[in-house]
Design a protein around this motif. Structure first.
Motif, PDB file in Angstrom:
ATOM      1  N   GLY A  99       1.188  -1.371   0.089  1.00 32.55           N
ATOM      2  CA  GLY A  99       0.121  -0.206   0.036  1.00 32.55           C
ATOM      3  C   GLY A  99       0.837   0.812  -0.207  1.00 32.55           C
ATOM      4  N   ALA A 100       2.105   0.700  -0.804  1.00 33.09           N
ATOM      5  CA  ALA A 100       2.880   2.512   0.225  1.00 33.09           C
ATOM      6  C   ALA A 100       4.622   1.800  -1.382  1.00 33.09           C
ATOM      7  CB  ALA A 100       3.806   2.587   1.625  1.00 33.09           C
ATOM      8  N   ASP A 101       5.487   2.130  -1.671  1.00 33.43           N
ATOM      9  CA  ASP A 101       6.324   2.550  -2.113  1.00 33.43           C
ATOM     10  C   ASP A 101       6.802   0.768  -2.411  1.00 33.43           C
ATOM     11  OD1 ASP A 101       5.745   4.232  -3.651  1.00 33.43           O
ATOM     12  OD2 ASP A 101       7.514   5.730  -3.225  1.00 33.43           O
ATOM     13  N   TYR A 102       6.858   0.047  -0.494  1.00 35.17           N
ATOM     14  CA  TYR A 102       7.454  -0.805  -0.404  1.00 35.17           C
ATOM     15  C   TYR A 102       7.282  -1.655  -0.173  1.00 35.17           C
ATOM     16  CZ  TYR A 102      11.343   1.953  -2.551  1.00 35.17           C
ATOM     17  OH  TYR A 102      12.343   3.027  -3.588  1.00 35.17           O
ATOM     18  N   ALA A 103       6.781  -3.219  -0.096  1.00 37.59           N
ATOM     19  CA  ALA A 103       6.292  -3.814   0.956  1.00 37.59           C
ATOM     20  C   ALA A 103       7.797  -5.074   0.788  1.00 37.59           C
ATOM     21  CB  ALA A 103       5.120  -4.410   0.415  1.00 37.59           C
ATOM     22  N   ARG A 104       8.537  -4.671   1.732  1.00 34.07           N
ATOM     23  CA  ARG A 104       9.549  -5.252   2.513  1.00 34.07           C
ATOM     24  C   ARG A 104       8.906  -6.299   3.592  1.00 34.07           C
ATOM     25  NH1 ARG A 104      15.382  -3.793   3.829  1.00 34.07           N
ATOM     26  NH2 ARG A 104      14.789  -2.475   2.246  1.00 34.07           N
ATOM     27  N   ALA A 105       8.926  -8.046   3.360  1.00 34.03           N
ATOM     28  CA  ALA A 105       8.624  -8.473   4.979  1.00 34.03           C
ATOM     29  C   ALA A 105       9.500  -9.168   6.115  1.00 34.03           C
ATOM     30  CB  ALA A 105       8.412  -9.786   4.771  1.00 34.03           C
ATOM     31  N   ILE A 106      10.855  -9.239   5.561  1.00 38.35           N
ATOM     32  CA  ILE A 106      12.295  -9.766   6.245  1.00 38.35           C
ATOM     33  C   ILE A 106      13.473  -9.298   5.497  1.00 38.35           C
ATOM     34  CG2 ILE A 106      13.345 -11.567   7.292  1.00 38.35           C
ATOM     35  CD1 ILE A 106      11.085 -13.466   7.716  1.00 38.35           C
ATOM     36  N   TYR A 107      14.231  -8.255   6.413  1.00 37.99           N
ATOM     37  CA  TYR A 107      15.271  -7.493   5.607  1.00 37.99           C
ATOM     38  C   TYR A 107      16.776  -7.900   7.297  1.00 37.99           C
ATOM     39  CZ  TYR A 107      18.721  -3.928   4.817  1.00 37.99           C
ATOM     40  OH  TYR A 107      19.316  -3.417   4.110  1.00 37.99           O
ATOM     41  N   ASN A 108      17.227  -8.450   6.583  1.00 37.90           N
ATOM     42  CA  ASN A 108      19.079  -8.971   6.981  1.00 37.90           C
ATOM     43  C   ASN A 108      20.280  -8.239   7.116  1.00 37.90           C
ATOM     44  OD1 ASN A 108      17.719 -11.007   8.938  1.00 37.90           O
ATOM     45  ND2 ASN A 108      17.514 -12.746   6.710  1.00 37.90           N
ATOM     46  N   PHE A 109      20.057  -7.298   7.322  1.00 36.64           N
ATOM     47  CA  PHE A 109      21.166  -6.212   7.423  1.00 36.64           C
ATOM     48  C   PHE A 109      22.876  -6.634   8.259  1.00 36.64           C
ATOM     49  CE2 PHE A 109      24.117  -2.336   7.933  1.00 36.64           C
ATOM     50  CZ  PHE A 109      24.035  -2.088   6.034  1.00 36.64           C
ATOM     51  N   GLU A 110      23.502  -7.337   7.926  1.00 36.71           N
ATOM     52  CA  GLU A 110      24.582  -7.393   8.347  1.00 36.71           C
ATOM     53  C   GLU A 110      24.102  -8.445   9.849  1.00 36.71           C
ATOM     54  OE1 GLU A 110      26.674  -3.745   8.742  1.00 36.71           O
ATOM     55  OE2 GLU A 110      27.824  -4.119   7.374  1.00 36.71           O
ATOM     56  N   ALA A 111      23.079  -8.979   9.498  1.00 39.23           N
ATOM     57  CA  ALA A 111      22.654  -9.978  10.888  1.00 39.23           C
ATOM     58  C   ALA A 111      22.480 -11.452  10.243  1.00 39.23           C
ATOM     59  CB  ALA A 111      21.595  -9.308  11.065  1.00 39.23           C
ATOM     60  N   SER A 112      22.287 -12.645  11.189  1.00 40.64           N
ATOM     61  CA  SER A 112      22.339 -13.856  10.307  1.00 40.64           C
ATOM     62  C   SER A 112      21.878 -14.635  11.334  1.00 40.64           C
ATOM     63  CB  SER A 112      23.765 -14.645   9.957  1.00 40.64           C
ATOM     64  OG  SER A 112      24.098 -13.382   8.837  1.00 40.64           O
ATOM     65  N   PRO A 113      20.795 -14.426  10.703  1.00 38.45           N
ATOM     66  CA  PRO A 113      19.249 -15.678  12.456  1.00 38.45           C
ATOM     67  C   PRO A 113      18.946 -16.822  11.487  1.00 38.45           C
ATOM     68  CG  PRO A 113      17.942 -14.325  11.188  1.00 38.45           C
ATOM     69  CD  PRO A 113      19.401 -13.295  10.353  1.00 38.45           C
ATOM     70  N   ILE A 114      18.429 -17.517  12.224  1.00 39.83           N
ATOM     71  CA  ILE A 114      17.681 -18.837  11.690  1.00 39.83           C
ATOM     72  C   ILE A 114      16.135 -18.229  11.464  1.00 39.83           C
ATOM     73  CG2 ILE A 114      17.541 -20.927  12.270  1.00 39.83           C
ATOM     74  CD1 ILE A 114      20.308 -21.531  13.658  1.00 39.83           C
ATOM     75  N   ILE A 115      16.258 -18.484  10.143  1.00 40.46           N
ATOM     76  CA  ILE A 115      14.791 -18.873   9.807  1.00 40.46           C
ATOM     77  C   ILE A 115      14.195 -19.364   9.193  1.00 40.46           C
ATOM     78  CG2 ILE A 115      12.332 -17.475   8.421  1.00 40.46           C
ATOM     79  CD1 ILE A 115      14.949 -14.915   8.066  1.00 40.46           C
ATOM     80  N   SER A 116      13.101 -20.409   9.859  1.00 43.19           N
ATOM     81  CA  SER A 116      12.442 -21.798   9.566  1.00 43.19           C
ATOM     82  C   SER A 116      10.983 -22.070  10.180  1.00 43.19           C
ATOM     83  CB  SER A 116      13.048 -22.391  10.829  1.00 43.19           C
ATOM     84  OG  SER A 116      13.286 -22.832  11.448  1.00 43.19           O
ATOM     85  N   HIS A 117      10.621 -22.895   9.170  1.00 38.34           N
ATOM     86  CA  HIS A 117       9.003 -22.770   9.103  1.00 38.34           C
ATOM     87  C   HIS A 117       8.322 -21.224   9.345  1.00 38.34           C
ATOM     88  CE1 HIS A 117      10.831 -26.815  10.206  1.00 38.34           C
ATOM     89  NE2 HIS A 117      10.100 -27.165   9.178  1.00 38.34           N
TER      90      HIS A 117
END
Length: 167
Positions: free
Chosen positions: A115-133
């Motif tokens: 509904g705006a210019d950008y639709a971004r769900a997840i952003y990892n900037f110099e960070a390394s999480p575990i994302i599962s399921h």
């Protein structure tokens, strides 16, 4: 209000349970409860990790980005019943979730409704999480819709469903 998890008759020390407040059309109160619970965790470390458990519900965090914290894992109650959501942003950095090192995100859905210019769900900037399921949804960005963007990092991504659409 304090959040308690009872295990064998004792209060869990590093597990925080977040329950939705209401089922109002915008679910903003639920998002406020989630952000408040995360902000109360101030002493997480390698020797003192936390688990933030989300009960089933929709947690609308409004225009705020949920900034994950090192040594804090966020776990939903299932991809189809637990969702963290927010609208898009005219600012490129306005993701729903921003990852952190030594953190984990699992068993839920992350959505940016656009509904705006950008639709971004997840952003990892110099960070390394575990994302599962995790189900990742980024819809209706006027310029772009991005499910997961990784910059200068090495996250672990397992068993994801990613859906994006742009206007």
């Amino acid at each position: 209000a304090d959040f308690y998890v009872v295990a064998a008759g004792k209060r869990a020390k590093r597990t925080v349970l977040v329950s939705p407040k209401n089922v109002a059309p915008d679910h903003m109160d639920n998002g406020t409860v989630l952000l408040s619970a995360l902000n109360k965790i101030t002493d997480a470390s390698e020797d003192n990790p936390y688990l933030l458990v989300l009960e089933p519900g929709i947690y609308n965090i409004g225009t705020t980005t949920l900034e994950m914290k090192p040594w804090v894992s966020i776990q939903g109650s299932g991809q189809t019943v637990t969702k963290i959501t927010k609208p898009g942003s005219d600012n490129y950095s306005g993701a729903t979730i921003r990852g952190a090192d030594n953190s984990e995100l699992c068993r839920l859905s992350i959505e940016n409704t656009g509904g705006a210019d950008y639709a971004r769900a997840i952003y990892n900037f110099e960070a390394s999480p575990i994302i599962s399921h995790v189900t990742v949804i980024a819809d209706s960005g006027n310029i772009s819709s991005t499910g997961i963007e990784n910059f200068n990092c090495h996250p672990v991504l397992e068993n994801l469903i990613i859906h994006t659409t742009a206007n």
